[in-house]
Design a protein around this motif. Structure first.
Motif, short mmCIF file in Angstrom:
data_model
loop_
_atom_site.label_atom_id
_atom_site.label_comp_id
_atom_site.label_asym_id
_atom_site.label_seq_id
_atom_site.Cartn_x
_atom_site.Cartn_y
_atom_site.Cartn_z
N UNK A 144 0.83 -1.20 0.00
CA UNK A 144 0.00 0.00 0.00
C UNK A 144 0.87 1.26 0.00
N UNK A 145 0.30 2.35 -0.47
CA UNK A 145 1.07 3.59 -0.58
C UNK A 145 1.53 4.08 0.78
N UNK A 146 0.72 3.89 1.81
CA UNK A 146 1.10 4.38 3.13
C UNK A 146 2.12 3.47 3.81
N UNK A 177 6.80 7.20 3.53
CA UNK A 177 5.53 7.52 4.17
C UNK A 177 5.70 7.56 5.69
N UNK A 178 5.04 8.50 6.33
CA UNK A 178 5.11 8.63 7.79
C UNK A 178 4.41 7.47 8.49
N UNK A 198 5.66 2.72 12.79
CA UNK A 198 5.08 3.30 13.99
C UNK A 198 6.17 3.55 15.01
N UNK A 199 6.16 4.71 15.66
CA UNK A 199 7.16 4.95 16.71
C UNK A 199 6.90 4.03 17.89
N UNK A 245 0.00 -1.99 8.39
CA UNK A 245 1.07 -2.48 7.52
C UNK A 245 1.66 -3.75 8.13
N UNK A 246 2.14 -4.63 7.26
CA UNK A 246 2.83 -5.82 7.71
C UNK A 246 1.94 -7.03 7.95
N UNK A 247 0.64 -6.90 7.72
CA UNK A 247 -0.28 -8.01 8.00
C UNK A 247 -1.02 -8.45 6.75
N UNK A 248 -0.35 -8.38 5.59
CA UNK A 248 -1.05 -8.62 4.33
C UNK A 248 -0.62 -9.91 3.64
N UNK A 249 -0.17 -10.91 4.39
CA UNK A 249 0.09 -12.20 3.74
C UNK A 249 -1.21 -12.73 3.15
N UNK A 250 -2.31 -12.66 3.88
CA UNK A 250 -3.63 -12.73 3.26
C UNK A 250 -4.54 -11.78 3.99
#
Length: 284
Positions: A139-141, A146-147, A151-152, A173-178
């Motif tokens: 994804x673009x974000x 991208x900020x 995550x801090x 982000x990071x949870x898109x395996x499915x």
């Protein structure tokens, strides 16, 4: 006209009251399981937020799906979320239609109990996969620069436990395996296909058989007809006895009905009426 509206409104109110009473009894039995399924949705959200802290942006991986079906683009990203929101809300409303319509094939409490059970199993597998293998989000974000890609570190436990909805859900982000959206969509579509579309299809077929076949001329040439269409009482014999004679056996109709109920060939009162009508040849 006013009398008709008042009568129909009274019938609808009685229907709602009866269904509510039955559903509350089922809810009293299944509330612990339903609550567990709902709590797991929160746990799934926490897991997705946790893997976002571990996400590291990187080059976008090549994917055959994106080559065949190009992405919508940054300015059209709302289309995906809008479509999923429509599917989600329309399905939730559909699960409560037995409170209004007389033809039903399921109880809302039991249906959601099964849905949540499938969601828990699927989401548990999803959590295991995206914590085992962390891929850069396409994804673009989630891309470099991208900020929101990283995550801090959290400053308190409350920051982790409080999920920012819907921002934290949409921009993960990071949870898109499915995809979680795909899990919900497939479960909802499969549920509707099993408990919704087939019911209407079966009722339509039975309606056509009941209405059209009796009007067709008898094309049997001395042989036994394939369907006992218009079985009338003749020679003082009841309708069910004539049905036995046409079928060439002496199976008791009560036993036949009992087997139909045990085998689950009709899932609701509406299908039960249509099934008996189609077999007994009742003309309405």
């Amino acid at each position: 006209m006013t009398v008709y509206i008042a009568r129909e409104a009274s019938k609808l109110w009685r229907k709602v009251c009866v269904e509510t009473s039955v559903e509350l009894q089922l809810l009293a039995e299944k509330w612990k399981l339903l609550l567990t399924g709902l709590l797991f949705q929160y746990i799934h959200g926490l897991a997705a937020r946790g893997v976002h802290y571990l996400h590291r942006p990187g080059p976008t991986l090549q994917d055959l799906g994106y080559m065949i079906l190009p992405e919508l683009g940054r300015e059209r990203g709302y289309i995906s979320e809008s479509l999923f929101t429509f599917v989600f809300l329309s399905f939730v409303l559909w699960t409560f239609h037995p409170f209004v319509y007389h033809s039903k094939r399921f109880y809302t409490v039991l249906l959601w109990w099964r849905i949540l059970a499938f969601l828990v199993a699927s989401q548990l597998l999803r959590i295991i996969t995206f914590y085992s293998t962390q891929l850069p989000g396409p994804n673009y974000h989630c891309r470099e620069g991208s900020k929101l890609a990283r995550l801090p570190p959290p400053e308190s436990i409350a920051e982790v436990l409080l999920i920012n909805f819907p921002h934290g859900v949409i921009y993960g982000c990071g949870d898109l395996i499915f995809s979680s959206h795909m899990i919900f969509t497939l479960v909802f579509v499969r549920t509707y296909h099993k408990y919704g579309s087939k019911r209407y299809t079966v009722n339509l077929v039975v309606f056509l058989i009941d209405k059209k076949l009796p009007e067709m001329p008898d094309r049997s040439t001395g042989s036994q007809p394939m369907l006992p269409l218009n079985i009338k009482e003749k020679d003082g014999k009841p309708r069910e006895e004539n049905l036995k004679l046409l079928n060439g056996n002496s199976v008791d109709t009560a036993d036949w009905r009992q087997r139909m109920q045990v085998n689950g060939t009709h899932g609701d009162d509406g299908n039960h009426v249509h099934s008996e009508s189609a077999v007994n040849g009742v003309n309405r």
